[in-house]
Scaffold this active site. Sequence first.
Site, mmCIF file in Angstrom:
data_model
loop_
_atom_site.group_PDB
_atom_site.id
_atom_site.type_symbol
_atom_site.label_atom_id
_atom_site.label_comp_id
_atom_site.label_asym_id
_atom_site.label_seq_id
_atom_site.Cartn_x
_atom_site.Cartn_y
_atom_site.Cartn_z
ATOM 1 C CE LYS A 1 83.669 2.891 0.766
ATOM 2 N NZ LYS A 1 84.402 3.586 1.817
ATOM 3 N NE ARG B 1 88.681 9.137 4.199
ATOM 4 C CZ ARG B 1 88.073 8.025 3.751
ATOM 5 N NH1 ARG B 1 88.082 7.738 2.469
ATOM 6 N NH2 ARG B 1 87.456 7.212 4.596
#
Length: 352
Positions: free
Chosen positions: A35, A128
């Site tokens: 990414k 998260r």
Amino acid sequence: MFPRILIDLKKIEENTKIIADNCKKYDVDILGVTKSFCAIKEIAEAEMKGGVTMFADARIENLAKLKDLNMPKMLLRLPMQSKVEEVVKYADISLNSEIETIKLLSEAAIKQGKVHKVVLMNDLGDLREGVLPQDVPNIVEEILKLDGVELYGVGVNLTCYGGIIPDEVNLGKLCDIAEKIREEYSVDLKIVSGGNSSSYYLLEEEKLPKGINNLRMGEILVLGRETAFGKPVHGMYEDAFIFEAEIIELKEKASVPTGTIGMDAFGNTPTFDDRGKRKRAILGVGRQDVDPDNLVPLDEDIDTLGASSDHLIMDVTDSKNDYKVGDIIRFKVDYGSLLTLMTSEYISKEFK
Ligand SMILES: *Cc1c(COP(=O)(O)O)cnc(C)c1O
């Protein structure tokens, strides 16, 4: 073409090889997380040569770019319900924590005649993504009832949001969860994925719990640093990416603006130190491409004064170089600047 980011594929390959070889000694597979460089194929191929065994990305659009590379692909960000068709099409594996989404993945996989692999994410304190420990048995039972999906492993992500450092305790818990699932449901969990670049230090210190057999490595491969403590890793290159921008104005000017100071382009009221007249260079790059705080000039005698959307202003008075309009200033990048520079369509990406 400037501004540009210069990419050294050989350095990325060698970085990857150092990490992959070390991981192999402990039977840990490494996934190349693509990414930070928007899954540019040439960089992915360099990581492949270096020894990654799978590609992983948070965005399905990026995995689609890699569809012709013959490697398994993992979607890192939990799938959106609106995108399950694409997820099954471009990813062999996805990280998951929501049973309703997994049900949709199952339907999409059946429709496409595939079996999609699911890795169940566990929240071990970073807050998260991930199911909480007490909810694991329930969701495992639900997944095992579904056709079209295979419960392929368990995983955890740490450090990214809550800043929690991976250690023997939290990763040990993940191994316990994996063992328990294997015993109670007789499923052959293939992967126990113990986090990202921030878990690497445990391996170097020989403290990575035995059950962890998979790490998802992004930043460490491209920037040559482990990320739990931000330390360089022996033998790795930190300069596989160099950013270059061109000087479009160079003049001696006062260090304090003249007139009444109001707000700058971003709603802040700037302050200035009066250092007399200074030699100032304006570069043709700005906040639309990068946050100037995330750029470090290679010339140690120049300072960043500030930036607006399209202009980066540097003080070059103390430099040993006699800069002129049209010259290039070079910078080291960090994770933040790499992300935005690679994403900006105004930055040329070139290979060394
Ligand atoms: C981004 C990401 C990674 C890679 O993180 P690095 O710190 O770059 O190694 C791994 N896993 C998940 C779930 C991610 O979102």
